[in-house]
Scaffold this motif. Structure first.
Motif, short mmCIF file in Angstrom:
data_model
loop_
_atom_site.label_atom_id
_atom_site.label_comp_id
_atom_site.label_asym_id
_atom_site.label_seq_id
_atom_site.Cartn_x
_atom_site.Cartn_y
_atom_site.Cartn_z
N MET A 1 0.85 -1.16 0.00
CA MET A 1 0.00 0.00 0.00
C MET A 1 0.90 1.22 0.00
O MET A 1 1.79 1.34 0.82
N SER A 2 0.65 2.10 -0.94
CA SER A 2 1.45 3.32 -0.96
C SER A 2 1.10 4.17 0.24
O SER A 2 -0.02 4.15 0.75
N ALA A 3 2.07 4.91 0.68
CA ALA A 3 1.88 5.72 1.89
C ALA A 3 0.77 6.75 1.70
O ALA A 3 -0.01 7.00 2.62
N SER A 4 0.68 7.33 0.51
CA SER A 4 -0.35 8.35 0.29
C SER A 4 -1.75 7.74 0.30
O SER A 4 -2.68 8.35 0.83
N GLU A 5 -1.90 6.55 -0.27
CA GLU A 5 -3.21 5.90 -0.26
C GLU A 5 -3.60 5.46 1.15
O GLU A 5 -4.76 5.54 1.54
N ALA A 38 -18.66 7.52 5.15
CA ALA A 38 -17.27 7.94 4.97
C ALA A 38 -16.31 6.92 5.60
O ALA A 38 -15.27 6.61 5.03
N GLN A 39 -16.67 6.41 6.75
CA GLN A 39 -15.85 5.38 7.39
C GLN A 39 -15.80 4.13 6.53
O GLN A 39 -14.74 3.54 6.34
N ALA A 40 -16.92 3.74 5.99
CA ALA A 40 -16.97 2.54 5.14
C ALA A 40 -16.12 2.75 3.89
O ALA A 40 -15.43 1.82 3.45
N ALA A 41 -16.15 3.94 3.32
CA ALA A 41 -15.33 4.23 2.14
C ALA A 41 -13.85 4.13 2.49
O ALA A 41 -13.05 3.59 1.70
N GLY A 42 -13.47 4.61 3.65
CA GLY A 42 -12.08 4.52 4.08
C GLY A 42 -11.65 3.08 4.29
O GLY A 42 -10.55 2.68 3.88
N HIS A 43 -12.52 2.29 4.89
CA HIS A 43 -12.21 0.87 5.10
C HIS A 43 -12.10 0.15 3.75
O HIS A 43 -11.23 -0.70 3.57
N ALA A 44 -12.99 0.48 2.82
CA ALA A 44 -12.96 -0.15 1.51
C ALA A 44 -11.66 0.20 0.77
O ALA A 44 -11.04 -0.67 0.14
N ARG A 45 -11.25 1.47 0.84
CA ARG A 45 -10.01 1.89 0.19
C ARG A 45 -8.81 1.16 0.79
O ARG A 45 -7.93 0.69 0.08
N GLU A 46 -8.81 1.04 2.12
CA GLU A 46 -7.71 0.35 2.79
C GLU A 46 -7.66 -1.12 2.38
O GLU A 46 -6.59 -1.67 2.12
N THR A 47 -8.81 -1.77 2.31
CA THR A 47 -8.88 -3.16 1.91
C THR A 47 -8.41 -3.35 0.47
O THR A 47 -7.66 -4.27 0.17
#
Length: 57
Positions: A1-5, A38-47
């Protein structure tokens, strides 16, 4: 995972948590829902980024 992502995902989760807390404090159901989204979007991006990293190994 890139640091910026990774930072972007964590920031999305933090914003979502803050919006959700503001919604709870004011009793605003729409804000609570926006915060959860917004939390779900962050979790999805992290996954997604974690899966990309796993595929690269």
């Amino acid at each position: 995972m890139s640091a910026s992502e990774k930072a972007r995902a964590k920031a999305e989760q933090a914003v979502g948590k803050a919006v959700q807390a503001a919604g709870r404090a004011t009793g605003n159901e729409k804000l609570i829902a926006k915060g959860r989204a917004a939390q779900a979007a962050g979790h999805a991006r992290e996954t997604k980024e974690s899966l990309k990293d796993t595929g690269r190994r």
